[in-house]
Design an enzyme around this catalytic site. Structure first.
Site, PDB file in Angstrom:
ATOM      1  N   GLY A 176      55.849 119.728  89.829  1.00  0.00           N
ATOM      2  CA  GLY A 176      55.878 118.301  89.497  1.00  0.00           C
ATOM      3  C   GLY A 176      56.867 117.558  90.368  1.00  0.00           C
ATOM      4  N   ALA A 177      56.413 116.434  90.947  1.00  0.00           N
ATOM      5  CA  ALA A 177      57.296 115.602  91.779  1.00  0.00           C
ATOM      6  C   ALA A 177      57.496 114.228  91.144  1.00  0.00           C
ATOM      7  N   TYR A 192      60.317 112.132  88.418  1.00  0.00           N
ATOM      8  CA  TYR A 192      61.772 111.929  88.532  1.00  0.00           C
ATOM      9  C   TYR A 192      62.506 113.266  88.500  1.00  0.00           C
ATOM     10  N   VAL A 249      48.601 122.348  88.874  1.00  0.00           N
ATOM     11  CA  VAL A 249      49.007 123.559  88.157  1.00  0.00           C
ATOM     12  C   VAL A 249      48.071 123.732  86.970  1.00  0.00           C
ATOM     13  N   GLU A 288      56.316  96.818  76.587  1.00  0.00           N
ATOM     14  CA  GLU A 288      56.408  96.426  78.007  1.00  0.00           C
ATOM     15  C   GLU A 288      55.017  96.057  78.554  1.00  0.00           C
ATOM     16  N   ASP A 310      60.116 115.229  80.763  1.00  0.00           N
ATOM     17  CA  ASP A 310      59.324 115.017  79.553  1.00  0.00           C
ATOM     18  C   ASP A 310      58.653 116.286  79.029  1.00  0.00           C
ATOM     19  N   ALA A 351      63.310 108.506  82.006  1.00  0.00           N
ATOM     20  CA  ALA A 351      63.520 108.791  83.424  1.00  0.00           C
ATOM     21  C   ALA A 351      65.007 109.051  83.682  1.00  0.00           C
ATOM     22  N   GLN A 352      65.840 108.274  82.995  1.00  0.00           N
ATOM     23  CA  GLN A 352      67.283 108.415  83.139  1.00  0.00           C
ATOM     24  C   GLN A 352      67.722 109.858  82.793  1.00  0.00           C
ATOM     25  N   LYS A 383      66.745  95.071  84.623  1.00  0.00           N
ATOM     26  CA  LYS A 383      65.618  96.012  84.741  1.00  0.00           C
ATOM     27  C   LYS A 383      65.243  96.175  86.214  1.00  0.00           C
TER      28      LYS A 383
HETATM   29  P1  FAD Z   1      56.713 112.352  85.335  1.00  0.00           P
HETATM   30  O1  FAD Z   1      57.351 111.139  85.806  1.00  0.00           O
HETATM   31  O2  FAD Z   1      55.557 112.240  84.387  1.00  0.00           O
HETATM   32  O3  FAD Z   1      56.260 113.207  86.602  1.00  0.00           O
HETATM   33  C1  FAD Z   1      55.445 114.342  86.496  1.00  0.00           C
HETATM   34  C2  FAD Z   1      54.886 114.688  87.864  1.00  0.00           C
HETATM   35  O4  FAD Z   1      54.122 115.893  87.754  1.00  0.00           O
HETATM   36  C3  FAD Z   1      53.929 113.645  88.432  1.00  0.00           C
HETATM   37  O5  FAD Z   1      54.147 113.508  89.821  1.00  0.00           O
HETATM   38  C4  FAD Z   1      52.545 114.230  88.171  1.00  0.00           C
HETATM   39  O6  FAD Z   1      51.563 113.815  89.100  1.00  0.00           O
HETATM   40  C5  FAD Z   1      52.826 115.720  88.315  1.00  0.00           C
HETATM   41  N1  FAD Z   1      51.877 116.544  87.554  1.00  0.00           N
HETATM   42  C6  FAD Z   1      51.515 116.378  86.262  1.00  0.00           C
HETATM   43  N2  FAD Z   1      50.674 117.369  85.900  1.00  0.00           N
HETATM   44  C7  FAD Z   1      50.508 118.164  86.982  1.00  0.00           C
HETATM   45  C8  FAD Z   1      49.775 119.353  87.221  1.00  0.00           C
HETATM   46  N3  FAD Z   1      49.038 119.935  86.273  1.00  0.00           N
HETATM   47  N4  FAD Z   1      49.847 119.907  88.440  1.00  0.00           N
HETATM   48  C9  FAD Z   1      50.616 119.345  89.430  1.00  0.00           C
HETATM   49  N5  FAD Z   1      51.330 118.224  89.255  1.00  0.00           N
HETATM   50  C10 FAD Z   1      51.287 117.643  88.041  1.00  0.00           C
HETATM   51  N6  FAD Z   1      62.142 105.782  81.141  1.00  0.00           N
HETATM   52  C11 FAD Z   1      63.310 105.169  81.447  1.00  0.00           C
HETATM   53  O7  FAD Z   1      64.375 105.825  81.500  1.00  0.00           O
HETATM   54  N7  FAD Z   1      63.364 103.824  81.716  1.00  0.00           N
HETATM   55  C12 FAD Z   1      62.253 103.058  81.727  1.00  0.00           C
HETATM   56  O8  FAD Z   1      62.326 101.850  81.972  1.00  0.00           O
HETATM   57  C13 FAD Z   1      60.997 103.674  81.413  1.00  0.00           C
HETATM   58  N8  FAD Z   1      59.869 102.949  81.453  1.00  0.00           N
HETATM   59  C14 FAD Z   1      58.667 103.567  81.197  1.00  0.00           C
HETATM   60  C15 FAD Z   1      57.495 102.801  81.273  1.00  0.00           C
HETATM   61  C16 FAD Z   1      56.284 103.402  81.009  1.00  0.00           C
HETATM   62  C17 FAD Z   1      55.032 102.564  81.089  1.00  0.00           C
HETATM   63  C18 FAD Z   1      56.216 104.786  80.695  1.00  0.00           C
HETATM   64  C19 FAD Z   1      54.878 105.428  80.422  1.00  0.00           C
HETATM   65  C20 FAD Z   1      57.360 105.549  80.634  1.00  0.00           C
HETATM   66  C21 FAD Z   1      58.604 104.954  80.884  1.00  0.00           C
HETATM   67  N9  FAD Z   1      59.799 105.679  80.826  1.00  0.00           N
HETATM   68  C22 FAD Z   1      60.994 105.072  81.117  1.00  0.00           C
HETATM   69  C23 FAD Z   1      59.769 107.118  80.553  1.00  0.00           C
HETATM   70  C24 FAD Z   1      59.751 107.872  81.895  1.00  0.00           C
HETATM   71  O9  FAD Z   1      58.721 107.364  82.711  1.00  0.00           O
HETATM   72  C25 FAD Z   1      59.568 109.376  81.688  1.00  0.00           C
HETATM   73  O10 FAD Z   1      60.543 109.836  80.788  1.00  0.00           O
HETATM   74  C26 FAD Z   1      59.695 110.072  83.041  1.00  0.00           C
HETATM   75  O11 FAD Z   1      58.620 109.714  83.864  1.00  0.00           O
HETATM   76  C27 FAD Z   1      59.763 111.581  82.897  1.00  0.00           C
HETATM   77  O12 FAD Z   1      59.927 112.122  84.186  1.00  0.00           O
HETATM   78  P2  FAD Z   1      59.297 113.517  84.582  1.00  0.00           P
HETATM   79  O13 FAD Z   1      59.752 113.816  85.968  1.00  0.00           O
HETATM   80  O14 FAD Z   1      59.560 114.500  83.512  1.00  0.00           O
HETATM   81  O15 FAD Z   1      57.728 113.321  84.559  1.00  0.00           O
HETATM   82  P1  NAD Z   2      57.109 105.930  71.449  1.00  0.00           P
HETATM   83  O1  NAD Z   2      56.932 107.183  70.688  1.00  0.00           O
HETATM   84  O2  NAD Z   2      58.469 105.472  71.785  1.00  0.00           O
HETATM   85  O3  NAD Z   2      56.381 104.720  70.678  1.00  0.00           O
HETATM   86  C1  NAD Z   2      55.103 104.880  70.106  1.00  0.00           C
HETATM   87  C2  NAD Z   2      54.892 103.827  69.028  1.00  0.00           C
HETATM   88  O4  NAD Z   2      53.573 103.985  68.507  1.00  0.00           O
HETATM   89  C3  NAD Z   2      55.864 103.985  67.859  1.00  0.00           C
HETATM   90  O5  NAD Z   2      56.449 102.734  67.555  1.00  0.00           O
HETATM   91  C4  NAD Z   2      54.982 104.496  66.741  1.00  0.00           C
HETATM   92  O6  NAD Z   2      55.404 104.063  65.438  1.00  0.00           O
HETATM   93  C5  NAD Z   2      53.621 103.890  67.096  1.00  0.00           C
HETATM   94  N1  NAD Z   2      52.512 104.639  66.508  1.00  0.00           N
HETATM   95  C6  NAD Z   2      52.347 105.995  66.496  1.00  0.00           C
HETATM   96  N2  NAD Z   2      51.237 106.318  65.805  1.00  0.00           N
HETATM   97  C7  NAD Z   2      50.675 105.148  65.393  1.00  0.00           C
HETATM   98  C8  NAD Z   2      49.499 104.842  64.649  1.00  0.00           C
HETATM   99  N3  NAD Z   2      48.684 105.791  64.202  1.00  0.00           N
HETATM  100  N4  NAD Z   2      49.220 103.541  64.419  1.00  0.00           N
HETATM  101  C9  NAD Z   2      50.028 102.553  64.896  1.00  0.00           C
HETATM  102  N5  NAD Z   2      51.156 102.795  65.586  1.00  0.00           N
HETATM  103  C10 NAD Z   2      51.470 104.081  65.842  1.00  0.00           C
HETATM  104  O7  NAD Z   2      56.210 106.130  72.771  1.00  0.00           O
HETATM  105  P2  NAD Z   2      56.206 105.304  74.131  1.00  0.00           P
HETATM  106  O8  NAD Z   2      56.393 103.863  73.890  1.00  0.00           O
HETATM  107  O9  NAD Z   2      54.991 105.775  74.849  1.00  0.00           O
HETATM  108  O10 NAD Z   2      57.487 105.854  74.894  1.00  0.00           O
HETATM  109  C11 NAD Z   2      57.539 107.233  75.289  1.00  0.00           C
HETATM  110  C12 NAD Z   2      58.911 107.573  75.823  1.00  0.00           C
HETATM  111  O11 NAD Z   2      59.124 106.876  77.045  1.00  0.00           O
HETATM  112  C13 NAD Z   2      60.031 107.165  74.883  1.00  0.00           C
HETATM  113  O12 NAD Z   2      61.001 108.178  74.853  1.00  0.00           O
HETATM  114  C14 NAD Z   2      60.610 105.939  75.497  1.00  0.00           C
HETATM  115  O13 NAD Z   2      62.014 105.860  75.282  1.00  0.00           O
HETATM  116  C15 NAD Z   2      60.303 106.115  76.987  1.00  0.00           C
HETATM  117  N6  NAD Z   2      60.066 104.779  77.564  1.00  0.00           N
HETATM  118  C16 NAD Z   2      61.183 104.070  77.899  1.00  0.00           C
HETATM  119  C17 NAD Z   2      61.038 102.791  78.422  1.00  0.00           C
HETATM  120  C18 NAD Z   2      62.266 102.009  78.777  1.00  0.00           C
HETATM  121  O14 NAD Z   2      63.355 102.548  78.729  1.00  0.00           O
HETATM  122  N7  NAD Z   2      62.157 100.749  79.157  1.00  0.00           N
HETATM  123  C19 NAD Z   2      59.762 102.244  78.601  1.00  0.00           C
HETATM  124  C20 NAD Z   2      58.638 103.008  78.236  1.00  0.00           C
HETATM  125  C21 NAD Z   2      58.819 104.281  77.711  1.00  0.00           C
END
Ligand code: FAD
Ligand code: NAD
Length: 404
Positions: free
Chosen positions: A12-13, A15, A83, A172, A300, A317-318, A378
């Site tokens: 995985g590449a 964060y 994978v 968001e 994650d 991501a942090q 942000k």
């Molecule tokens: P990922 O970022 O999911 O990276 C996984 C990598 O593995 C990807 O490159 C993917 O292509 C690769 N991969 C996956 N499956 C396979 C496979 N089978 N084979 C090969 N490669 C594979 N967190 C914050 O701290 N601040 C934020 O503002 C924030 N905003 C977010 C906004 C959104 C919309 C979402 C969905 C999440 C947000 N998060 C935020 C949460 C954050 O994005 C995740 O916690 C973070 O991406 C986890 O990093 P990771 O490296 O574990 O996985």
């Molecule tokens: P989350 O688990 O944080 O939120 C999911 C929401 O869906 C919850 O409020 C939950 O009560 C609701 N929900 C669940 N089942 C439901 C149902 N059956 N009906 C209605 N509502 C339901 O998930 P997320 O928002 O995808 O975030 C995932 C992770 O990524 C978290 O750890 C979050 O901190 C991180 N993230 C961080 C940021 C940021 O820092 N700006 C942005 C996006 C995601």
């Protein structure tokens, strides 16, 4: 590279994986270990920007970075493949097109949408998981607009956008939709009053991790821009028409239905027979999988216990980036017979965007932000992520401009 060097394979590449690979190239000499990085695509994407890709407020290419631009291919063997399974008893990783052996493994395969077994969710709702699934959402929404004035079968509900879950991702995303919908209305000559953005949440509040005043600010800001909330309304089913919600099983119909109700670790973990707790692997404080000497699981895909709060850290991501730094140090320690480091999270705070120019945040040990200052913070965080990966050049190429 000589074959008797220890082989470190990073899966995985995102964060977590990318940061581990980059750190290792700085901390180890080429003679100390062979480093292999496996990723599905030849690009890394900023997962934290995916809500913008899904709403269509940024171009998918802005959120993508070619891996070979930020990792030295002469130091790290790059394999672009998926994978399928990890066979830990054989120290082997099965890829779609080949197999790999390892001495040390870093599992950093990230998140997938978690539908918690809700009927119809994976069949009928979109999910924000990666660049492709996010782009599909924005293109689907745009298609609904393009069709509306040109297809006699198009209903007003086809313009409605239903979002399930008001956690960070849901909020968001609706914040970005509040920006995008007026643009689409203009582009396709659609009256704004015909479009509904409905966010459904089971819990009694949106974003429960923020204080009430910030939550009220976020709700008012989004409602003022046309987002409707249905709070305390659990979704029990997803049908081709929409969500079934609440005790009276009300069907809310929409042409676009997106599930943002939570995430779990990569399905590769379960396919490999790993013991899972709520879709992830528990790791020890040195970030190794419990009971394994040579497998680290980060980002994650794992739960890391927060001893102070007596619960795991929420996956962000942090957290992923900080874990990667400790894993690189611990791999170095394993290769040199040094002591392993315990992971301690340094929480820099949290910011949630509410569209391009608005947001809420809790930073620097409980300093509250809202409005343009939160939005600016942000963007600083987003640009910093690029800076750490590719320096000022990458920020200039892909960075976010100041909001005002
Ligand atoms: P990922 O970022 O999911 O990276 C996984 C990598 O593995 C990807 O490159 C993917 O292509 C690769 N991969 C996956 N499956 C396979 C496979 N089978 N084979 C090969 N490669 C594979 N967190 C914050 O701290 N601040 C934020 O503002 C924030 N905003 C977010 C906004 C959104 C919309 C979402 C969905 C999440 C947000 N998060 C935020 C949460 C954050 O994005 C995740 O916690 C973070 O991406 C986890 O990093 P990771 O490296 O574990 O996985
Ligand atoms: P989350 O688990 O944080 O939120 C999911 C929401 O869906 C919850 O409020 C939950 O009560 C609701 N929900 C669940 N089942 C439901 C149902 N059956 N009906 C209605 N509502 C339901 O998930 P997320 O928002 O995808 O975030 C995932 C992770 O990524 C978290 O750890 C979050 O901190 C991180 N993230 C961080 C940021 C940021 O820092 N700006 C942005 C996006 C995601």
């Amino acid at each position: 590279m000589s074959s008797n060097k220890p082989k470190i394979v990073i899966l995985g590449a995102g964060y977590a994986g990318l940061t581990t690979a980059r750190r290792l190239t700085k901390q180890l000499t080429p003679e100390q270990a062979e480093i292999v990085l496996v990723n599905k695509h030849n690009y890394h994407y900023e997962s934290t920007w995916l809500h913008e890709v899904a709403a269509g407020t940024i171009n998918p290419n802005q959120a993508r970075v070619m891996i070979s631009d930020v990792v030295n291919p002469n130091r790290v063997r790059l394999i672009y493949d998926s994978v399928v399974e990890i066979k830990k008893d054989d120290q082997t990783v099965v890829l779609e097109n080949s197999e790999l052996t390892y001495d040390y493994l870093v599992v950093a395969l990230g998140f997938e949408s978690n539908d918690f077994g809700i009927k119809g969710m994976s069949d009928y709702a979109f999910a924000i998981e990666d660049i492709d699934t996010s782009r599909l959402i924005s293109e689907h929404i745009e298609y609904q607009f393009a069709k509306y004035n040109n297809d006699e079968n198009a209903t007003e509900e086809s313009l409605h956008i239903l979002v399930g879950g008001a956690g960070f991702t849901g909020i968001e995303f609706v914040g970005e939709l509040a920006e995008r919908v007026p643009e689409l209305c203009k582009k396709y000559d659609v009256d704004r009053s015909k479009v509904r953005i409905i966010n459904v949440e089971a819990a009694p509040s949106i974003l429960p991790m923020f204080d009430k005043d910030l939550v009220s600010y976020a709700m008012k800001s989004l409602e003022d821009r046309g987002v409707e909330f249905r709070i305390g309304a659990p979704i029990s089913e997803c049908t081709p028409e929409g969500f079934i919600v609440g005790e009276d099983n009300e069907l809310i119909k929409a042409g676009t239905v997106v599930w943002t109700g939570g995430v779990k670790g990569s399905s590769v973990l379960g396919n490999s027979g790993f013991e899972l707790v709520k879709g992830k692997v528990n790791v020890d404080s040195d970030l190794r999988m419990q009971g394994e000497e040579n497998i680290f699981v980060i980002g994650d895909c794992s739960w890391v216990w927060n001893k102070e709060a007596d619960r795991p850290y929420p996956p962000t991501a942090q957290l992923a980036v900080q874990e990667a730094a400790v894993v690189a140090a611990n791999l170095n320690a394993l290769l040199t017979n040094g002591p392993l480091t315990e992971f301690v999270f340094d929480d820099k705070g949290t910011v949630a965007s509410l569209g391009v120019n608005d947001g809420i945040g809790n930073v620097f040990s409980n300093y509250k932000l809202s409005g343009k200052s939160a939005a600016a913070m942000k963007k600083v965080v987003d640009n910093r992520s690029l800076y750490l990966m590719g320096g000022p050049k990458l920020v200039l190429k892909k960075g976010k401009v100041r909001p005002f």
